[in-house]
Structure formats: structure tokens, C-alpha cells
Design a protein around this motif. Sequence first.
Motif, PDB file in Angstrom:
ATOM      1  N   ASP A  84      24.617  25.826 -25.140  1.00 18.11           N
ATOM      2  CA  ASP A  84      26.089  25.746 -25.204  1.00 18.11           C
ATOM      3  C   ASP A  84      26.689  27.056 -25.709  1.00 18.11           C
ATOM      4  OD1 ASP A  84      25.982  23.116 -24.334  1.00 18.11           O
ATOM      5  OD2 ASP A  84      25.840  22.323 -26.374  1.00 18.11           O
ATOM      6  N   GLU A  85      26.198  28.177 -25.172  1.00 19.12           N
ATOM      7  CA  GLU A  85      26.680  29.517 -25.484  1.00 19.12           C
ATOM      8  C   GLU A  85      26.398  29.951 -26.931  1.00 19.12           C
ATOM      9  OE1 GLU A  85      30.736  29.941 -24.356  1.00 19.12           O
ATOM     10  OE2 GLU A  85      30.353  29.595 -22.230  1.00 19.12           O
ATOM     11  N   VAL A  86      25.588  29.181 -27.646  1.00 18.73           N
ATOM     12  CA  VAL A  86      25.146  29.591 -28.986  1.00 18.73           C
ATOM     13  C   VAL A  86      23.840  30.359 -28.827  1.00 18.73           C
ATOM     14  CG1 VAL A  86      24.422  28.821 -31.273  1.00 18.73           C
ATOM     15  CG2 VAL A  86      26.254  27.617 -30.073  1.00 18.73           C
ATOM     16  N   SER A  87      23.774  31.560 -29.410  1.00 18.99           N
ATOM     17  CA  SER A  87      22.637  32.447 -29.212  1.00 18.99           C
ATOM     18  C   SER A  87      21.491  32.124 -30.164  1.00 18.99           C
ATOM     19  CB  SER A  87      23.077  33.902 -29.421  1.00 18.99           C
ATOM     20  OG  SER A  87      21.974  34.769 -29.400  1.00 18.99           O
ATOM     21  N   TYR A  88      20.273  32.150 -29.620  1.00 18.98           N
ATOM     22  CA  TYR A  88      19.050  31.959 -30.401  1.00 18.98           C
ATOM     23  C   TYR A  88      18.056  33.056 -30.005  1.00 18.98           C
ATOM     24  CZ  TYR A  88      20.855  27.244 -31.278  1.00 18.98           C
ATOM     25  OH  TYR A  88      21.636  26.178 -31.643  1.00 18.98           O
ATOM     26  N   TRP A  89      17.062  33.248 -30.855  1.00 22.83           N
ATOM     27  CA  TRP A  89      15.992  34.200 -30.544  1.00 22.83           C
ATOM     28  C   TRP A  89      14.661  33.473 -30.643  1.00 22.83           C
ATOM     29  CZ3 TRP A  89      15.923  38.690 -28.219  1.00 22.83           C
ATOM     30  CH2 TRP A  89      14.760  39.468 -28.261  1.00 22.83           C
ATOM     31  N   LEU A  90      13.929  33.411 -29.527  1.00 26.08           N
ATOM     32  CA  LEU A  90      12.644  32.718 -29.491  1.00 26.08           C
ATOM     33  C   LEU A  90      11.517  33.725 -29.681  1.00 26.08           C
ATOM     34  CD1 LEU A  90      13.167  30.288 -26.472  1.00 26.08           C
ATOM     35  CD2 LEU A  90      13.633  29.897 -28.897  1.00 26.08           C
ATOM     36  N   PRO A  91      10.784  33.649 -30.773  1.00 22.22           N
ATOM     37  CA  PRO A  91       9.711  34.620 -31.012  1.00 22.22           C
ATOM     38  C   PRO A  91       8.530  34.411 -30.080  1.00 22.22           C
ATOM     39  CG  PRO A  91       9.660  32.924 -32.699  1.00 22.22           C
ATOM     40  CD  PRO A  91      10.888  32.665 -31.876  1.00 22.22           C
ATOM     41  N   ASP A  92       7.902  35.495 -29.686  1.00 22.15           N
ATOM     42  CA  ASP A  92       6.648  35.468 -28.950  1.00 22.15           C
ATOM     43  C   ASP A  92       5.535  35.479 -29.999  1.00 22.15           C
ATOM     44  OD1 ASP A  92       4.277  36.103 -27.591  1.00 22.15           O
ATOM     45  OD2 ASP A  92       5.340  37.252 -26.062  1.00 22.15           O
ATOM     46  N   LEU A  93       4.966  34.308 -30.294  1.00 19.70           N
ATOM     47  CA  LEU A  93       4.035  34.177 -31.408  1.00 19.70           C
ATOM     48  C   LEU A  93       2.790  35.043 -31.242  1.00 19.70           C
ATOM     49  CD1 LEU A  93       4.202  30.354 -32.231  1.00 19.70           C
ATOM     50  CD2 LEU A  93       5.552  32.231 -33.143  1.00 19.70           C
ATOM     51  N   MET A  94       2.245  35.087 -30.026  1.00 19.68           N
ATOM     52  CA  MET A  94       1.044  35.889 -29.805  1.00 19.68           C
ATOM     53  C   MET A  94       1.332  37.380 -29.989  1.00 19.68           C
ATOM     54  SD  MET A  94      -1.655  34.154 -29.414  1.00 19.68           S
ATOM     55  CE  MET A  94      -2.678  35.522 -28.883  1.00 19.68           C
ATOM     56  N   ALA A  95       2.442  37.841 -29.420  1.00 19.70           N
ATOM     57  CA  ALA A  95       2.805  39.256 -29.542  1.00 19.70           C
ATOM     58  C   ALA A  95       3.117  39.605 -30.995  1.00 19.70           C
ATOM     59  CB  ALA A  95       4.010  39.569 -28.658  1.00 19.70           C
ATOM     60  N   LEU A  96       3.761  38.676 -31.721  1.00 12.23           N
ATOM     61  CA  LEU A  96       4.099  38.917 -33.121  1.00 12.23           C
ATOM     62  C   LEU A  96       2.846  39.042 -33.979  1.00 12.23           C
ATOM     63  CD1 LEU A  96       6.062  39.116 -35.475  1.00 12.23           C
ATOM     64  CD2 LEU A  96       6.190  36.609 -35.503  1.00 12.23           C
TER      65      LEU A  96
END
Length: 262
Positions: A84-96
Motif C-alpha cells: 500500500d505504497e509503504v516502503s520496506y527493505w527486504l534483506p538478502d540473508l545469504m548475501a548479508l
Amino acid sequence: MRYRDGEGDIGRIQRQQQFMKAVFNEVASPTVITKIPAIIREVSATIETDLSTSEMLNFAQILNDAYKKGLKTDMVPGKPAYIDEVSYWLPDLMALRSHMAKTLDVKMEDKYVTASRIEATEYETSIPKEMKVVEVPKAVQQPKVPTEANKSKQSEKSDAAKTSNNQQTTSGSKVRVEVINASGSADAGSKAAAALRSQGFEVVGVSTLTTPYPNTVIISNSTSSSVLNKFSGLPFKYKLQVNKDEDAGTQATVVIGKDYLK
């Protein structure tokens, strides 16, 4: 800092990094660093902390050393997403985790990598269906110009890898697998290993994870159809995850989850 940004969390992160660098440069400047002992004495009289004055002064020294070496910022690898136009950031667990291991100069053991892949898969499947994930294209890297010595080494490595893969994926040969028992049952790993051997697999080892996982997962390190086809017809339910890794010591890792006991 927190105003609405067309770039979402990425824009906010960039502003936060710029802000922290500016604050760091100001606090660690020669005109301020010499006043830190007096500042600490004033601040310690108005706040409650278990840090001693000497410990706070040590932090000031660390700050000064960091200022001289320069401040480096990093961003958690991942991709933007919206609900609903609310921004989130999904981490890449393997890359992290790979990035943290490289930063700390720590080697990621095979068992840890396997556990991380399972957790990453569980995390990705838990993402709400209504969330719109924006796929970020990977940056195009300029190819390195190999030297003659590197060309020779790369050629030898390539030939060795081809020979190894051909030997391992020849029709009729046994597929080498490792079994990791994450079911919570002590004998589930040995039972699964026996079942795999009865199906013609070569089980090179059985180990145990203390943290149980709900589902049984087979992580194939090979994309060869001659390897993948051999997983069909196994006497237990599993989820197949293909992750090409030519440097792995086995062609697959079988993680036994709690559903194996049902």
C-alpha cells in the motif's frame, strides 16, 4: 531525515549515512575532540550510566582513531518492497551473512551455509503475498583482464572441474550427499541415511543441527538433470532447492526436518 522520499528506504539510508558522516566529522574535529573530557564530566552528572569516566574517555580515543582512518558505511544487501505504497527493505540473508563473514575475515563452514540457506528460504516464503517486491538488477562488473599465469591456472581449474563434474554426473554413478539431521529426533539422521543408501546414494556423512527445522529440504549443488532426476522417488517428502556450487564437496545436502517424523 524521515520525510517522504521517491526512492523509499534507499533514499532515507543515503541521507542517514550522509548525516552520520557529517556528525562524525564534526564531533571528531580537533576543536571538539580536545573538549571531550570536559563534555563527559558535564554529561555524566546529568545521566545515569554504568560506564565509568575512564571507559567513556576510551570511547573518545576510539572515535579519534576512527576519524583518522576514515568512516566506512555499508548497506544491508537486499531489495525494496511495498505494501500500500509503504516502503520496506527486504534483506538478502545469504548475501548479508557472506558480507559479514568477509568483513570479519571468518570462514563460513558448510554446515553454517546450509543452515543459512534454509533460514533464507523460510524467510522468503514468509513474505506477505500482498507485498510487491522490486527486483533490483545486479551491477554489471567489468571483466578482469587475465594475465598469462592466471590464464593457465584458470584453464587447469576449469579442466579439473569439468573432469570432476563428468565423473560425478555420469549416468549410473552414485550421487554423493551429506545428511544433516534437523528434525529434533536423534535417530532420524541415520534412518534417512539408510533410506538414501537403499536408493543408491553415497552418504558421505551425517551430522546434527541443534535448531530444528519444520520441513525436509534437499539442496542440490548441481544443476545436472542426471543428478536431479535421482531425487525422484525418495521414500519421504521434501522440498528441492537448486543452488549451483561446483566447489562443494558433495552434490547435495539433505536436511531432515520435523515433517520427516510424520
